[in-house]
Design a protein around this motif. Structure first.
Motif, PDB file in Angstrom:
ATOM      1  N   UNK A 187       0.257   2.437 -10.471  1.00  0.00           N
ATOM      2  CA  UNK A 187      -0.535   2.768  -9.286  1.00  0.00           C
ATOM      3  C   UNK A 187      -0.115   1.941  -8.082  1.00  0.00           C
ATOM      4  N   UNK A 188       0.183   0.660  -8.310  1.00  0.00           N
ATOM      5  CA  UNK A 188       0.626  -0.220  -7.230  1.00  0.00           C
ATOM      6  C   UNK A 188       1.999   0.216  -6.739  1.00  0.00           C
ATOM      7  N   UNK A 189       2.903   0.528  -7.669  1.00  0.00           N
ATOM      8  CA  UNK A 189       4.254   0.942  -7.286  1.00  0.00           C
ATOM      9  C   UNK A 189       4.230   2.231  -6.467  1.00  0.00           C
ATOM     10  N   UNK A 190       3.362   3.151  -6.845  1.00  0.00           N
ATOM     11  CA  UNK A 190       3.240   4.400  -6.092  1.00  0.00           C
ATOM     12  C   UNK A 190       2.736   4.116  -4.677  1.00  0.00           C
ATOM     13  N   UNK A 191       1.755   3.236  -4.534  1.00  0.00           N
ATOM     14  CA  UNK A 191       1.257   2.869  -3.206  1.00  0.00           C
ATOM     15  C   UNK A 191       2.385   2.246  -2.379  1.00  0.00           C
ATOM     16  N   UNK A 217      -0.064  -6.688   6.345  1.00  0.00           N
ATOM     17  CA  UNK A 217      -1.390  -6.929   5.779  1.00  0.00           C
ATOM     18  C   UNK A 217      -2.003  -5.758   5.056  1.00  0.00           C
ATOM     19  N   UNK A 218      -1.363  -4.585   5.081  1.00  0.00           N
ATOM     20  CA  UNK A 218      -1.916  -3.441   4.354  1.00  0.00           C
ATOM     21  C   UNK A 218      -1.926  -3.774   2.865  1.00  0.00           C
ATOM     22  N   UNK A 219      -2.950  -3.311   2.153  1.00  0.00           N
ATOM     23  CA  UNK A 219      -3.079  -3.640   0.732  1.00  0.00           C
ATOM     24  C   UNK A 219      -3.388  -2.398  -0.078  1.00  0.00           C
ATOM     25  N   UNK A 220      -2.916  -2.408  -1.295  1.00  0.00           N
ATOM     26  CA  UNK A 220      -3.123  -1.266  -2.186  1.00  0.00           C
ATOM     27  C   UNK A 220      -4.548  -1.204  -2.698  1.00  0.00           C
ATOM     28  N   UNK A 221      -5.204  -2.344  -2.750  1.00  0.00           N
ATOM     29  CA  UNK A 221      -6.503  -2.402  -3.415  1.00  0.00           C
ATOM     30  C   UNK A 221      -6.264  -2.517  -4.914  1.00  0.00           C
TER      31      UNK A 221
END
Length: 157
Positions: free
Chosen positions: A126-130, A115-119
């Motif tokens: 940015x998503x790939x780095x998260x 359930x963790x989310x990048x926001x």
């Protein structure tokens, strides 16, 4: 169980299957005749006779003729309910005034999703780095990614 009971049971199953396969479509209520109009009254009487004779086709025909008559003759009577739709070709384009958003949510986990989310992020990078950081910390490797933008319709041409 006697034969007629078996037949009734089989008929009920068939009807139920038909109703499930072809759901009933809601229809608009039949048009009401305009008070004082002889043609409206005649078409409404024609509809009532067809309904009494259990002739659905003739009943529908009378409704269609009554609606046509009302549109043609009683335009002022139906002006509040009549709608005219015209085809206008449009192109759907991304709204240049709004930034698209990228996001990821971790769906890894033994019993339930992490359930963790990048926001929201402004770019896929940015998503790939998260995702890389979250995988390093947790060893989770499955993510649901989302992309959202705003779209506008512009007249074609």
């Amino acid at each position: 169980m006697d034969l007629s009971a078996e037949v009734r049971k089989a008929n009920r199953r068939s009807v139920n299957r038909l109703l499930m396969a072809h759901p009933l479509v809601p229809v608009s209520p039949p048009p009401e005749p305009v008070p004082g109009c002889g043609e409206c009254a005649g078409l409404a009487a024609r509809r009532n006779e067809a309904r009494a004779a259990d002739d659905g086709s003739a009943e529908t025909d009378a409704d269609v003729l009554l609606r046509r008559h009302q549109r043609r003759v009683h335009e002022a009577h139906s002006a509040g309910t009549r709608r005219v739709f015209r085809y206008v070709p449009y192109t759907i384009v991304q709204d240049p005034s709004a930034e698209p958003e990228y996001e990821a949510r971790c769906v890894s986990g033994d019993e339930a999703d992490c359930g963790a989310a990048s926001g929201p992020c402004r770019s896929p990078a940015g998503v790939e780095e998260w995702q890389r950081r979250h995988t390093q910390e947790t060893r989770h490797t499955r993510y649901r990614r989302s992309f959202a933008d705003y779209a506008v319709l512009e007249p074609f041409g």
